[in-house]
Design a protein around this motif. Structure first.
Motif, PDB file in Angstrom:
ATOM      1  N   GLY A 350       0.807  -1.218   0.000  1.00 28.67           N
ATOM      2  CA  GLY A 350       0.000   0.000   0.000  1.00 28.67           C
ATOM      3  C   GLY A 350       0.838   1.265   0.000  1.00 28.67           C
ATOM      4  O   GLY A 350       1.984   1.282  -0.459  1.00 28.67           O
ATOM      5  N   CYS A 351       0.246   2.328   0.537  1.00 27.45           N
ATOM      6  CA  CYS A 351       0.845   3.662   0.457  1.00 27.45           C
ATOM      7  C   CYS A 351       1.444   4.123   1.781  1.00 27.45           C
ATOM      8  O   CYS A 351       1.783   5.302   1.930  1.00 27.45           O
ATOM      9  CB  CYS A 351      -0.215   4.662   0.008  1.00 27.45           C
ATOM     10  SG  CYS A 351      -0.781   4.351  -1.667  1.00 27.45           S
ATOM     11  N   GLU A 352       1.592   3.214   2.747  1.00 27.86           N
ATOM     12  CA  GLU A 352       2.212   3.617   4.009  1.00 27.86           C
ATOM     13  C   GLU A 352       3.642   4.102   3.738  1.00 27.86           C
ATOM     14  O   GLU A 352       4.312   3.603   2.839  1.00 27.86           O
ATOM     15  CB  GLU A 352       2.288   2.416   4.973  1.00 27.86           C
ATOM     16  CG  GLU A 352       0.950   1.794   5.332  1.00 27.86           C
ATOM     17  CD  GLU A 352       0.474   0.740   4.331  1.00 27.86           C
ATOM     18  OE1 GLU A 352       1.086   0.604   3.252  1.00 27.86           O
ATOM     19  OE2 GLU A 352      -0.525   0.061   4.634  1.00 27.86           O
ATOM     20  N   PRO A 353       4.120   5.060   4.533  1.00 25.02           N
ATOM     21  CA  PRO A 353       5.542   5.420   4.415  1.00 25.02           C
ATOM     22  C   PRO A 353       6.399   4.156   4.597  1.00 25.02           C
ATOM     23  O   PRO A 353       6.159   3.350   5.507  1.00 25.02           O
ATOM     24  CB  PRO A 353       5.739   6.427   5.542  1.00 25.02           C
ATOM     25  CG  PRO A 353       4.382   7.034   5.730  1.00 25.02           C
ATOM     26  CD  PRO A 353       3.419   5.912   5.491  1.00 25.02           C
ATOM     27  N   LEU A 354       7.371   3.967   3.704  1.00 26.72           N
ATOM     28  CA  LEU A 354       8.095   2.699   3.603  1.00 26.72           C
ATOM     29  C   LEU A 354       8.696   2.222   4.919  1.00 26.72           C
ATOM     30  O   LEU A 354       8.518   1.067   5.303  1.00 26.72           O
ATOM     31  CB  LEU A 354       9.198   2.811   2.538  1.00 26.72           C
ATOM     32  CG  LEU A 354      10.144   1.608   2.449  1.00 26.72           C
ATOM     33  CD1 LEU A 354       9.390   0.354   2.020  1.00 26.72           C
ATOM     34  CD2 LEU A 354      11.290   1.907   1.487  1.00 26.72           C
ATOM     35  N   GLU A 355       9.437   3.097   5.613  1.00 27.04           N
ATOM     36  CA  GLU A 355      10.183   2.593   6.763  1.00 27.04           C
ATOM     37  C   GLU A 355       9.267   2.202   7.920  1.00 27.04           C
ATOM     38  O   GLU A 355       9.560   1.262   8.662  1.00 27.04           O
ATOM     39  CB  GLU A 355      11.265   3.574   7.204  1.00 27.04           C
ATOM     40  CG  GLU A 355      12.366   3.802   6.143  1.00 27.04           C
ATOM     41  CD  GLU A 355      12.980   2.513   5.576  1.00 27.04           C
ATOM     42  OE1 GLU A 355      12.977   1.450   6.262  1.00 27.04           O
ATOM     43  OE2 GLU A 355      13.455   2.542   4.416  1.00 27.04           O
ATOM     44  N   ALA A 356       8.128   2.888   8.050  1.00 21.61           N
ATOM     45  CA  ALA A 356       7.157   2.493   9.080  1.00 21.61           C
ATOM     46  C   ALA A 356       6.584   1.127   8.747  1.00 21.61           C
ATOM     47  O   ALA A 356       6.422   0.251   9.614  1.00 21.61           O
ATOM     48  CB  ALA A 356       6.045   3.531   9.176  1.00 21.61           C
ATOM     49  N   LEU A 357       6.282   0.924   7.474  1.00 19.90           N
ATOM     50  CA  LEU A 357       5.715  -0.347   7.033  1.00 19.90           C
ATOM     51  C   LEU A 357       6.736  -1.475   7.214  1.00 19.90           C
ATOM     52  O   LEU A 357       6.423  -2.547   7.753  1.00 19.90           O
ATOM     53  CB  LEU A 357       5.305  -0.227   5.554  1.00 19.90           C
ATOM     54  CG  LEU A 357       4.734  -1.466   4.886  1.00 19.90           C
ATOM     55  CD1 LEU A 357       3.490  -1.953   5.615  1.00 19.90           C
ATOM     56  CD2 LEU A 357       4.398  -1.155   3.416  1.00 19.90           C
ATOM     57  N   TRP A 358       7.973  -1.217   6.798  1.00 18.96           N
ATOM     58  CA  TRP A 358       8.982  -2.264   6.882  1.00 18.96           C
ATOM     59  C   TRP A 358       9.294  -2.620   8.338  1.00 18.96           C
ATOM     60  O   TRP A 358       9.468  -3.798   8.677  1.00 18.96           O
ATOM     61  CB  TRP A 358      10.258  -1.893   6.126  1.00 18.96           C
ATOM     62  CG  TRP A 358      11.308  -2.949   6.333  1.00 18.96           C
ATOM     63  CD1 TRP A 358      12.430  -2.848   7.079  1.00 18.96           C
ATOM     64  CD2 TRP A 358      11.261  -4.299   5.838  1.00 18.96           C
ATOM     65  NE1 TRP A 358      13.114  -4.043   7.087  1.00 18.96           N
ATOM     66  CE2 TRP A 358      12.411  -4.957   6.329  1.00 18.96           C
ATOM     67  CE3 TRP A 358      10.369  -5.009   5.042  1.00 18.96           C
ATOM     68  CZ2 TRP A 358      12.705  -6.290   6.043  1.00 18.96           C
ATOM     69  CZ3 TRP A 358      10.652  -6.341   4.759  1.00 18.96           C
ATOM     70  CH2 TRP A 358      11.806  -6.965   5.250  1.00 18.96           C
ATOM     71  N   ALA A 359       9.355  -1.624   9.202  1.00 19.15           N
ATOM     72  CA  ALA A 359       9.659  -1.897  10.616  1.00 19.15           C
ATOM     73  C   ALA A 359       8.623  -2.866  11.190  1.00 19.15           C
ATOM     74  O   ALA A 359       8.966  -3.809  11.924  1.00 19.15           O
ATOM     75  CB  ALA A 359       9.684  -0.597  11.415  1.00 19.15           C
ATOM     76  N   ALA A 360       7.340  -2.662  10.841  1.00 20.93           N
ATOM     77  CA  ALA A 360       6.288  -3.552  11.343  1.00 20.93           C
ATOM     78  C   ALA A 360       6.433  -4.952  10.735  1.00 20.93           C
ATOM     79  O   ALA A 360       6.291  -5.968  11.430  1.00 20.93           O
ATOM     80  CB  ALA A 360       4.916  -2.965  11.022  1.00 20.93           C
TER      81      ALA A 360
END
Ligand code: PLP
Length: 369
Positions: A350-360
């Motif tokens: 999706g469109c989440e900011p990449l690093e926030a998404l990847w950290a999860a």
């Protein structure tokens, strides 16, 4: 040189041109079933709600700017697919479908076209050119295939199918006209589920057919008018609104998907990763040749179903079917009976900011490794 897709998007954003002072910037939603119709019907641009609607016109015009071709809108992707099948095929025809494409297209052909005398064969997308196209009235392409993400050469299939006397339709749902342009590669028809990235917010179903062949598209339009599978005006309006941000959302999804595919591919918790944008993916060579973007879908195989489900339990992944929305989502496709490994996950980035998404995601993966 300006990217032609950038020009298409800019034109789409300024499509409502000759406005009078006080006119709304956004297109109105017109709910009329009937229109003021004195005298001869042919003199009125709008006659009856099953024939025309100004809210359909607005979204079809926007989609036509993206496709560089006239467009007919439908209430779902499947309604668009059914319109192509029912308007082009006659008893005695034979069609070729991808064995690894969207399941419902095959199911529709088997359940409803078979009894009407239309036979179908299937072939794997990765070997789609093998065996040629003699004897087919219609050849159906879906590339990258859904859910396996195999790719076939659209231009080569179109050339060989045309030489054999077939017409070609491409289901371009996974990439949108911004990611792949089948009509420019020789396809006669394009269908797409705008339910996915074009509408983009997981709140509406819609579909369209595009073609530069006037006769084929006129038959599709007649099918809609007589068959009655017409879009709702509010749904058309929602898709129009979605299209205005498609380029922004799709660019973010594709950028995120590439970064995440690269990281998943080297993570010890995964068995294998499919993404056409990865340099070592079997489809990468063809993908570079015929795609403008590699899309937002990533195929990830885990050791087993339990590991896959544990990955999907990530707080920034919605467990749901469908794809192309602003929220990252995922599902194990084997749960629907797709011919994939039990640990295969179709991840829609999706469109989440990449690093926030990847950290999860990384936290979810750490529980597995
Ligand atoms: C979702 C999808 C469809 C069907 O679209 P609906 O709007 O659900 O009817 C068709 N083809 C592909 C490739 C899809 O992903």
């Amino acid at each position: 040189m300006t990217d032609p897709n950038d020009i298409r998007i800019a034109k789409l954003l300024h499509a409502r041109a000759d406005l009078a002072p006080g006119d709304p910037i956004a297109p109105p939603i017109v709910l009329a079933s009937s229109y003021h119709l004195p005298g001869l019907p042919a003199e009125a641009p709008f006659q009856y709600g099953r024939f025309h609607n100004p809210s359909w016109d607005a979204v079809e015009h926007a989609l036509a700017l993206l496709e560089d071709a006239p467009v007919v809108g439908f209430p779902s992707g499947m309604a668009a697919i059914a319109a192509v099948l029912y308007s082009t095929l006659r008893s005695g025809d034979r069609i070729l479908l991808p064995s690894d494409g969207y399941y419902t297209t095959r199911a529709l052909s088997e359940r409803f076209l078979g009894p009407l005398g239309v036979a179908f064969d299937t072939r794997a997308t990765a070997n789609f050119l093998d065996g040629g196209f003699a004897g087919y009235r219609l050849v159906w392409i879906e590339t990258p295939s859904n859910p396996g993400l195999d790719v076939c050469d659209i231009a080569a299939v179109c050339a060989a199918a045309h030489a054999a006397g077939a017409i070609v339709c491409v289901d371009n749902t996974t990439l949108t006209p911004l990611g792949q342009r089948p009509l420019d590669l020789g396809a006669d028809l394009v269908v797409a589920a705008d339910t996915k990235a074009p509408a983009g917010h997981s709140d509406v179903l819609f579909g369209h057919v595009a073609s530069r062949d006037e006769k084929l598209l006129a038959a599709v339009r007649d099918w809609r008018k007589f068959g009655g599978a017409i879009p709702g005006p509010f749904e058309a309006w929602l898709v129009h609104r979605g299209l205005e941000t498609l380029e922004l959302r799709f660019a973010r999804q594709c950028d995120n998907a590439l970064a995440i595919a690269q990281r998943l591919a080297v993570h010890k918790a995964t068995v294998s990763v499919r993404y056409p944008g990865l340099g070592n993916d079997p489809s990468h060579g063809l993908a570079r040749k015929q795609m403008q973007r590699f899309g937002g879908l990533v195929g990830v195989t885990f050791a087993d179903a339990a590991s896959a489900e544990s990955f999907i339990a990530c707080p920034f992944i919605r467990p749901s079917t469908s794809f192309g929305g602003v929220h990252t989502s995922a599902e194990r496709r084997a749960r629907w009976g797709d011919a994939v490994a039990p640990g295969y996950v179709r991840l829609s980035v999706g469109c989440e900011p990449l690093e926030a998404l990847w950290a999860a995601m990384d936290e979810s993966l750490a529980r597995l490794a």
